[in-house]
Design an enzyme around this catalytic site. Structure first.
Site, PDB file in Angstrom:
ATOM      1  N   ASP A 191       0.860  -1.186   0.000  1.00  7.02           N
ATOM      2  CA  ASP A 191       0.000   0.000   0.000  1.00  7.02           C
ATOM      3  C   ASP A 191       0.893   1.233   0.000  1.00  7.02           C
ATOM      4  O   ASP A 191       1.237   1.788   1.044  1.00  7.02           O
ATOM      5  CB  ASP A 191      -0.905  -0.012   1.229  1.00  7.02           C
ATOM      6  CG  ASP A 191      -2.033   0.995   1.122  1.00  7.02           C
ATOM      7  OD1 ASP A 191      -2.067   1.757   0.140  1.00  7.02           O
ATOM      8  OD2 ASP A 191      -2.886   1.021   2.033  1.00  7.02           O
ATOM      9  N   ILE A 192       1.284   1.670  -1.208  1.00  2.48           N
ATOM     10  CA  ILE A 192       2.265   2.746  -1.337  1.00  2.48           C
ATOM     11  C   ILE A 192       1.688   4.025  -1.926  1.00  2.48           C
ATOM     12  O   ILE A 192       2.255   5.090  -1.780  1.00  2.48           O
ATOM     13  CB  ILE A 192       3.473   2.287  -2.183  1.00  2.48           C
ATOM     14  CG1 ILE A 192       3.036   1.985  -3.622  1.00  2.48           C
ATOM     15  CG2 ILE A 192       4.159   1.088  -1.549  1.00  2.48           C
ATOM     16  CD1 ILE A 192       4.184   1.741  -4.578  1.00  2.48           C
ATOM     17  N   LYS A 193       0.547   3.912  -2.620  1.00  2.68           N
ATOM     18  CA  LYS A 193      -0.159   5.059  -3.206  1.00  2.68           C
ATOM     19  C   LYS A 193       0.777   5.991  -3.973  1.00  2.68           C
ATOM     20  O   LYS A 193       0.714   7.216  -3.844  1.00  2.68           O
ATOM     21  CB  LYS A 193      -0.917   5.826  -2.131  1.00  2.68           C
ATOM     22  CG  LYS A 193      -2.027   5.004  -1.467  1.00  2.68           C
ATOM     23  CD  LYS A 193      -2.812   5.819  -0.464  1.00  2.68           C
ATOM     24  CE  LYS A 193      -3.980   5.019   0.092  1.00  2.68           C
ATOM     25  NZ  LYS A 193      -3.548   3.920   0.970  1.00  2.68           N
ATOM     26  N   ARG A 194       1.629   5.427  -4.808  1.00  2.00           N
ATOM     27  CA  ARG A 194       2.556   6.217  -5.598  1.00  2.00           C
ATOM     28  C   ARG A 194       1.907   6.643  -6.918  1.00  2.00           C
ATOM     29  O   ARG A 194       0.917   6.067  -7.357  1.00  2.00           O
ATOM     30  CB  ARG A 194       3.833   5.421  -5.883  1.00  2.00           C
ATOM     31  CG  ARG A 194       4.598   4.974  -4.651  1.00  2.00           C
ATOM     32  CD  ARG A 194       5.156   6.161  -3.877  1.00  2.00           C
ATOM     33  NE  ARG A 194       6.218   5.744  -2.978  1.00  2.00           N
ATOM     34  CZ  ARG A 194       6.085   5.582  -1.676  1.00  2.00           C
ATOM     35  NH1 ARG A 194       4.923   5.780  -1.107  1.00  2.00           N
ATOM     36  NH2 ARG A 194       7.114   5.217  -0.920  1.00  2.00           N
ATOM     37  N   THR A 251      -0.780  -0.160  -4.556  1.00  2.00           N
ATOM     38  CA  THR A 251      -1.827   0.834  -4.760  1.00  2.00           C
ATOM     39  C   THR A 251      -1.207   2.040  -5.464  1.00  2.00           C
ATOM     40  O   THR A 251      -0.054   2.400  -5.207  1.00  2.00           O
ATOM     41  CB  THR A 251      -2.455   1.275  -3.428  1.00  2.00           C
ATOM     42  OG1 THR A 251      -1.432   1.747  -2.543  1.00  2.00           O
ATOM     43  CG2 THR A 251      -3.197   0.116  -2.779  1.00  2.00           C
TER      44      THR A 251
END
Length: 314
Positions: A104-107, A141
């Site tokens: 879950d890194i939302k890059r 993510t």
């Protein structure tokens, strides 16, 4: 391919549950963190070691009853290199236990920057002809705010390395509507993003019929989720908002297709810190067992809701 492995794990374990590994040092049992504070003092090293031991115990207790784990990298990054080392070791340990890992890194960024993120988290980095794996995860993510070309940069590594991504479409936070619900040319922003995801999903279809390009769609907005399910029929949903954020098993039924597939439901605090529910007789010494019991209860509640609505995959 990631999506085929995910669907296989769901069917084998009869579980749509994903456990979010979001360690908060203040919530880690004293029996764990106290040992490392005594050894290393109240240092970054102590926190990282406590997080790793805590995560391993959770993983040991849930690995046979959940489809995947989802470590949120921010809870590790805040402790610098020591924290990131705990993140890497957590991912490797989960993989050794047969779990799929959703980083879950939302890059998400422009061109070459997104490609660098893809190399780090999905593919390999090339050092003068020698390739190295940096973060051992199966899916990530991704934030679509910078546009479709941002997402395209991840597709090459998804296809080459059999990985996946979940694009933020409709998130669970109360303020999500400030941007995601805005209407532009007759469509809400989240509907525009859903169309982007659906187009990309056609490029990464697995043998199971679903795509390795999925969407983050919140359980806390069930009406929107119902609409988005129709907009992205081939995309798997990663569904936050269950449990501690208020959503129940009945709230997430419309995230699934009629075949009973199409979604995995995340719970973080409600499972990993279940030992705090003293009314259930849990203790901090057996925090792993408490997590297992909550994961089993969540799995069974979701399956019961799916069965009641005629959406069985078993």
């Amino acid at each position: 391919m990631f999506i085929d492995e995910l669907v296989k794990a769901i069917k084998e374990k009869r579980s749509n549950v994903v456990v979010g590994l979001d360690p908060r040092i203040e919530s880690i049992p004293e029996v764990v963190k106290g040992r490392y504070f005594n050894q290393y003092g109240k240092t970054l090293k102590a926190v990282a070691e406590a997080i790793l031991e805590f995560n391993k115990e959770i993983i040991d207790n849930v690995c046979d009853v959940v489809a995947a784990v989802k470590p949120q990298i921010a809870f590790y990054e805040q402790y610098g290199l020591e924290g990131l080392d705990a993140y890497i070791k957590t991912c490797k340990y989960a993989k050794e236990k047969g779990l799929l890992i959703i980083g879950d890194i939302k890059r998400g960024d422009i061109g070459t920057t997104s490609k660098a993120y893809a190399n780090a988290h999905l593919g390999n980095v090339d050092i003068e002809g020698v390739e190295h794996e940096t973060f051992a995860v199966d899916s990530i993510t991704v934030n679509p705010y910078l546009g479709g070309d941002t997402l395209e940069e991840f597709i090459e590594d998804i296809n080459e390395f059999g990985k996946g991504m979940f694009v933020l479409v409709k998130t669970s936070n109360p303020g999500s509507g400030q941007l995601q619900d805005l209407v532009v040319e007759g469509k809400r922003i989240y509907e525009v993003v859903a169309e982007m995801v659906d187009n990309l999903s056609q490029k990464t279809l697995g043998t199971c019929g679903y795509s390795s390009v999925g969407a983050v769609v919140a359980a806390t907005y069930p009406e929107q989720a119902k609409t988005l399910r129709k907009s992205m029929p081939k995309s798997y949903f990663l569904v936050p908002g269950y449990g501690a954020q208020g959503a129940s098993a009945d709230d997430i039924v419309d995230c699934f297709n009629e075949d009973g597939l199409g979604a995995v439901i995340n719970s973080s605090r409600g499972i990993i810190f279940a030992y705090k529910k003293s009314e259930k007789g849990y203790t901090q010494e057996k925090y792993g067992e408490a997590a297992r019991k909550e994961a089993l209860d969540m799995r069974d509640a979701i399956n019961k809701a799916l069965e009641s609505n005629g959406k069985c995959y078993w």
